[in-house]
Design a protein around this motif. Sequence first.
Motif, PDB file in Angstrom:
ATOM      1  N   THR A  25     -24.586  14.157 -58.214  1.00 38.96           N
ATOM      2  CA  THR A  25     -25.868  14.796 -58.756  1.00 38.96           C
ATOM      3  C   THR A  25     -26.730  13.944 -59.492  1.00 38.96           C
ATOM      4  O   THR A  25     -27.843  13.853 -59.284  1.00 38.96           O
ATOM      5  CB  THR A  25     -25.417  16.257 -59.623  1.00 38.96           C
ATOM      6  OG1 THR A  25     -24.849  16.905 -58.828  1.00 38.96           O
ATOM      7  CG2 THR A  25     -26.892  16.705 -60.479  1.00 38.96           C
ATOM      8  N   TYR A  29     -30.422  12.484 -58.574  1.00 41.29           N
ATOM      9  CA  TYR A  29     -31.466  12.785 -59.309  1.00 41.29           C
ATOM     10  C   TYR A  29     -32.173  11.534 -59.957  1.00 41.29           C
ATOM     11  O   TYR A  29     -33.444  11.595 -60.093  1.00 41.29           O
ATOM     12  CB  TYR A  29     -30.958  13.538 -60.550  1.00 41.29           C
ATOM     13  CG  TYR A  29     -31.892  14.133 -61.839  1.00 41.29           C
ATOM     14  CD1 TYR A  29     -32.693  14.773 -61.758  1.00 41.29           C
ATOM     15  CD2 TYR A  29     -32.148  12.997 -62.882  1.00 41.29           C
ATOM     16  CE1 TYR A  29     -33.742  15.128 -62.673  1.00 41.29           C
ATOM     17  CE2 TYR A  29     -32.786  13.343 -64.105  1.00 41.29           C
ATOM     18  CZ  TYR A  29     -33.834  14.396 -63.809  1.00 41.29           C
ATOM     19  OH  TYR A  29     -34.680  14.792 -64.857  1.00 41.29           O
ATOM     20  N   THR A  34     -39.921  11.774 -58.924  1.00 44.59           N
ATOM     21  CA  THR A  34     -40.548  13.383 -59.489  1.00 44.59           C
ATOM     22  C   THR A  34     -41.913  13.130 -59.564  1.00 44.59           C
ATOM     23  O   THR A  34     -42.264  12.297 -60.445  1.00 44.59           O
ATOM     24  CB  THR A  34     -40.008  13.457 -60.971  1.00 44.59           C
ATOM     25  OG1 THR A  34     -38.509  13.591 -60.742  1.00 44.59           O
ATOM     26  CG2 THR A  34     -40.179  14.813 -61.392  1.00 44.59           C
ATOM     27  N   LYS A  40     -38.987  18.422 -63.020  1.00 47.23           N
ATOM     28  CA  LYS A  40     -37.558  17.539 -63.205  1.00 47.23           C
ATOM     29  C   LYS A  40     -36.469  18.637 -62.812  1.00 47.23           C
ATOM     30  O   LYS A  40     -35.239  18.172 -62.432  1.00 47.23           O
ATOM     31  CB  LYS A  40     -37.457  16.952 -64.597  1.00 47.23           C
ATOM     32  CG  LYS A  40     -38.280  15.923 -64.717  1.00 47.23           C
ATOM     33  CD  LYS A  40     -38.004  15.090 -65.998  1.00 47.23           C
ATOM     34  CE  LYS A  40     -39.107  13.999 -66.132  1.00 47.23           C
ATOM     35  NZ  LYS A  40     -38.638  13.037 -67.277  1.00 47.23           N
ATOM     36  N   MET A  43     -35.691  19.311 -59.120  1.00 44.97           N
ATOM     37  CA  MET A  43     -35.151  17.967 -58.636  1.00 44.97           C
ATOM     38  C   MET A  43     -33.708  18.084 -59.042  1.00 44.97           C
ATOM     39  O   MET A  43     -32.874  17.388 -58.305  1.00 44.97           O
ATOM     40  CB  MET A  43     -35.694  16.705 -59.059  1.00 44.97           C
ATOM     41  CG  MET A  43     -37.157  16.439 -58.437  1.00 44.97           C
ATOM     42  SD  MET A  43     -37.400  16.642 -56.891  1.00 44.97           S
ATOM     43  CE  MET A  43     -36.265  15.440 -56.151  1.00 44.97           C
ATOM     44  N   LEU A  44     -33.385  18.507 -60.201  1.00 46.75           N
ATOM     45  CA  LEU A  44     -31.947  18.478 -60.696  1.00 46.75           C
ATOM     46  C   LEU A  44     -31.251  19.477 -59.941  1.00 46.75           C
ATOM     47  O   LEU A  44     -30.255  19.294 -59.497  1.00 46.75           O
ATOM     48  CB  LEU A  44     -32.148  18.926 -62.149  1.00 46.75           C
ATOM     49  CG  LEU A  44     -30.565  18.859 -62.895  1.00 46.75           C
ATOM     50  CD1 LEU A  44     -30.143  17.727 -62.605  1.00 46.75           C
ATOM     51  CD2 LEU A  44     -30.440  19.413 -64.253  1.00 46.75           C
ATOM     52  N   SER A  47     -30.723  18.074 -56.348  1.00 45.60           N
ATOM     53  CA  SER A  47     -29.804  17.158 -56.484  1.00 45.60           C
ATOM     54  C   SER A  47     -28.405  17.774 -56.411  1.00 45.60           C
ATOM     55  O   SER A  47     -27.080  17.471 -56.012  1.00 45.60           O
ATOM     56  CB  SER A  47     -29.980  16.193 -57.672  1.00 45.60           C
ATOM     57  OG  SER A  47     -31.137  15.717 -57.536  1.00 45.60           O
TER      58      SER A  47
END
Length: 67
Positions: A25, A29, A34, A40, A43-44, A47
């Motif tokens: 992860t 990330y 981004t 964010k 995207m987390l 991931s």
Amino acid sequence: MMKFHDVRDQISKIAGFCGMVISITVAFYLIFPTGQTQSKFAMLLVSFGIAVALSVLTFKALLKSQR
């Protein structure tokens, strides 16, 4: 009833899986850019989803090869 070594083995597998998910992860990330249209947090989540999928596939392949 489970033996002590069986419990330790299960705990070790769970810890390995969690460690793998966390490291993948973090890696994805940091790799994914981004932009202005992506948050964010999104995207987390992406991931994390990729990390769980890769970890499950890896552990299934590993367990299948050990048999």
